[in-house]
Enzyme design. Structure first.
Site, PDB file in Angstrom:
ATOM      1  N   ASP A 163      89.647  42.194   5.981  1.00  0.00           N
ATOM      2  CA  ASP A 163      89.835  40.827   6.438  1.00  0.00           C
ATOM      3  C   ASP A 163      89.670  40.759   7.953  1.00  0.00           C
ATOM      4  O   ASP A 163      90.166  41.609   8.690  1.00  0.00           O
ATOM      5  CB  ASP A 163      91.238  40.361   6.043  1.00  0.00           C
ATOM      6  CG  ASP A 163      91.505  38.933   6.442  1.00  0.00           C
ATOM      7  OD1 ASP A 163      90.843  38.043   5.891  1.00  0.00           O
ATOM      8  OD2 ASP A 163      92.380  38.709   7.304  1.00  0.00           O
ATOM      9  N   GLU A 197      84.672  41.025   6.975  1.00  0.00           N
ATOM     10  CA  GLU A 197      84.278  39.815   7.692  1.00  0.00           C
ATOM     11  C   GLU A 197      83.904  40.181   9.120  1.00  0.00           C
ATOM     12  O   GLU A 197      84.766  40.532   9.920  1.00  0.00           O
ATOM     13  CB  GLU A 197      85.431  38.816   7.709  1.00  0.00           C
ATOM     14  CG  GLU A 197      85.791  38.262   6.341  1.00  0.00           C
ATOM     15  CD  GLU A 197      86.946  37.284   6.426  1.00  0.00           C
ATOM     16  OE1 GLU A 197      86.757  36.122   6.019  1.00  0.00           O
ATOM     17  OE2 GLU A 197      88.025  37.669   6.900  1.00  0.00           O
TER      18      GLU A 197
END
Length: 662
Positions: free
Chosen positions: A356, A385
């Site tokens: 994340d 990400e």
């Protein structure tokens, strides 16, 4: 001797970060916790932080180089309000490690630490390396996790190339919560472990459904211990779980008994094993970029000022809007992240990790994660990400623009996503993409979105060569929707509120094909294949489960779309031309034909004995296509009732077709 203090106004000189402090009326030299000197002097490379077990002994080790004293407090009663039954002072070893040893008779007891610092500050914390915890993760528990193993362990062979993966994103709760799914254990690890679950009409649900789709990996939203829900009342409230408390402990709300520290371990291990038995590998969504609450999580209590980013005035930096940001470039922070990843691989047999907001972490940390993970299993997937976060106190961030420095790390590809489905999130422009038919939509620049999306789509469909600094398609996670922003169905309805159901299905089929057939690694958000809706909620992280759950009645109602999805999966698996991992090879094998003005996209794949064509018509009307002679072509897959293949082919409205010419 150096004295490390907790809070200082750091002054920078040519020698580094130094400050004079007064302690017991003696002036001593100090350098800050964020300095390279501190890291060099206090780095501990051992693999035994946390607990280790030797015959009838339990060994405690915790790293806190600036503490004056460290005490471990032991609790026989696992109730978080209980009083400690025994306290032991730890001995300080080299590199800031504190240790003590006790009898194995204390296995099953809870424990936490008390730290006293030179300025008189006292803090309390659980063990950041804990593998088990009391309810709500308040205290750590003495458990030898090596002795907790599932029966009939399934060991899958090492995975091949990342481009062979087909990833399906869901959460333990979302996929098992609906009462129509026939689950004995809804919302729990055991719910996703159940075999042969189905709706009242006999349609597969849960694990059986995942297996029927033909996916290779399931990516599960956070399963570590997170702080946003009360484990004592697990059915009250909902949260995705991006709120870390104990990084190496499973989440209690997914357990049948959150108060039993062993139960959640057994049940998560069992779930992973049953997914493996079904031939599905498990990707764990991990959140090493921030913690839920610095006052409730261990890092700031154990070594105040070290684990998080601070500016030159000592203020904590929050460049991702979460109140804090992890400083992964510091050696013991980097070590913690790597150690945690290795823990999950060795003890839970996790097959991949989705990071994340990976851009918070530094390049060296991510490369070390890959290096150490691949020593165990070179088939483990590492991706995340790669949004570019403003670097303040760290070196090169793990963003898209540094992809070439991380050759074995994957990145979510926003270029293809935006071209296919447009933008819809809280922090993005609200606009349609190709599958919503954006030929006439005009952006703020005065240009049509279609003109930009044509180039972005073609380049993205062919592996995104030229976007950012990617070196090969295996670095691209291709997707149109995921857990945040609109679901596919909601994104279509938002721009096409009056569209018929048949039109929505054809556009959904096109979106699925644009992702599943693109060069790179496809990721499908759970429910794309059955028109899942969250009622237009673009950020459902804490919305009721009724809004987040997979609606199994909706699965029943959209079997045609699900079958189309399965056929796309099988085609991707059958034809290696959709899984090429070399840009030069793609340029030799794949040729795009783009009719910019009428919304037709055709891709020609040259194979040894034939040519394969992927054809998209994003316009809501039948069109002629005469750029390629398709006389005698064999249809592999099509949703086009008007398809006519010849020198002057006819492509039906909103159609997706795959054909082969010998």
């Amino acid at each position: 001797m150096h004295v490390y203090i907790i809070k200082v106004s750091v002054l920078k000189t040519e020698e580094g970060f130094w400050e004079k402090v007064m302690e017991k009326h003696v002036l001593k030299k100090f350098y800050g916790l964020t300095s390279p000197e501190f890291d060099r002097e206090n780095y501990y490379g051992g693999s035994d932080l946390g607990l280790s077990f030797e015959k009838d002994k339990v060994i405690f080790k915790i790293w806190s180089p600036i503490a004056d004293t460290v005490t471990v407090r032991l609790y026989h009663d696992l109730n978080n309000n209980s009083i400690s039954d025994r306290e032991l002072t730890l001995d300080k070893e080299n590199a800031g490690v504190w240790t003590c040893m006790i009898s194995s008779k204390y296995i099953g007891w809870a424990y936490d630490y008390k730290f006293t610092f030179c300025d008189g500050t006292v803090t309390y914390a659980n063990d950041p390396y804990a593998v088990a915890a009391t309810i709500n993760g308040v205290r750590s528990v003495i458990i030898d996790i090596a002795k907790i193993e599932v029966n009939d362990l399934v060991k899958l062979p090492s995975f091949t190339n990342p481009t062979d993966a087909i990833i399906y994103e869901t959460s333990v709760r979302d996929i098992t919560a609906d009462k129509n799914g026939g689950f004995k254990y809804p919302g729990l690890f055991l719910g996703l472990s159940e075999k042969n679950t189905h709706t009242a009409q006999g349609y597969a649900t849960g694990l059986s459904y995942l297996k029927s789709l033909g996916i290779t990996h399931v990516q599960l939203l956070p399963m570590f211990d997170f702080g946003s829900l009360d484990e004592a009342d697990p059915n009250h409230g909902y949260n995705w779980g991006y709120d870390p408390i104990n990084y190496n402990v499973p989440e209690g709300t997914y357990s049948t008994d959150p108060a039993d520290p062993v139960c959640r371990i057994k049940e998560m291990k069992y779930m992973v094993n049953e997914l493996h038995r079904a031939g599905i590998r498990v990707v764990m969504d991990v959140v090493y970029n921030h913690v839920f609450d610095i006052h409730k999580q261990a890092f700031e209590q154990v070594v105040p000022g070290y684990y998080f980013k601070h500016d030159e005035k000592g203020n904590m930096i929050d460049d991702i809007g979460m109140g804090n940001a992890i400083a992964s470039q510091r050696l013991m922070v980097r070590k913690y992240i790597v150690d945690s990843i290795i823990f999950w691989i060795k003890n839970y047999h996790i097959d991949g990790f989705r990071f994340d907001t990976m851009g918070v972490l530094d390049v060296d940390t991510m490369n070390l994660v890959v290096e150490e993970a691949h020593k165990i299993d070179p088939g483990i997937l590492i991706y995340g990400e790669g949004w570019n976060i403003k670097p303040i106190e760290r070196p090169l961030e793990s963003g898209h623009d540094h992809a070439s420095l991380m050759p074995n790390v994957g990145f979510f590809g926003e270029n293809l996503r935006n071209a296919v489905i447009g933008e819809s999130g809280e922090y993005a422009d609200y606009r349609p993409g190709l599958v919503q038919g954006n030929l006439a939509e005009v952006g703020a620049s005065g240009k049509k979105y279609y003109e930009q999306d044509v180039c972005e789509f073609v380049k993205g469909f062919m592996g995104s060569n030229g976007f950012h600094t990617y070196i090969a398609p295996h670095q691209l996670i291709n997707y149109s929707t995921c857990h945040d922003n609109f679901t596919l169905y909601d994104a279509l309805i938002a721009h096409l509120p009056n569209a018929s159901r048949s039109e929505i299905i054809k556009r959904a089929e096109m979106s699925l094909a644009m992702i599943l057939l693109a060069e790179g690694v496809p990721l499908i958000h759970s429910g794309q294949e059955c028109l899942r809706t969250k009622n237009g909620n673009v950020n459902s992280y804490n919305a009721p489960i009724e809004e987040n759950k997979i609606d199994w009645l909706r699965v029943e109602q959209n079997q045609d779309l699900i079958e189309f999805f399965k056929k796309l999966v099988n085609i991707r698996k059958k034809y290696s031309i959709f899984r090429i991992d070399d840009y030069q090879e793609i340029s030799c094998i794949v040729r795009p034909y783009v009719l910019k003005q009428n919304g037709i996209f055709a891709f020609e794949y040259t194979m040894p004995t034939c040519k394969l064509y992927v054809l998209f018509n994003i316009k809501n009307e039948t069109q002629l296509f005469n750029q390629i002679d398709l006389t005698g072509a064999k249809v592999i897959l099509s949703n086009d009732n008007d398809l006519l293949l010849s020198q002057h082919s006819t492509l039906g409205a909103l159609s997706t077709s795959i054909v082969i010419v010998k």
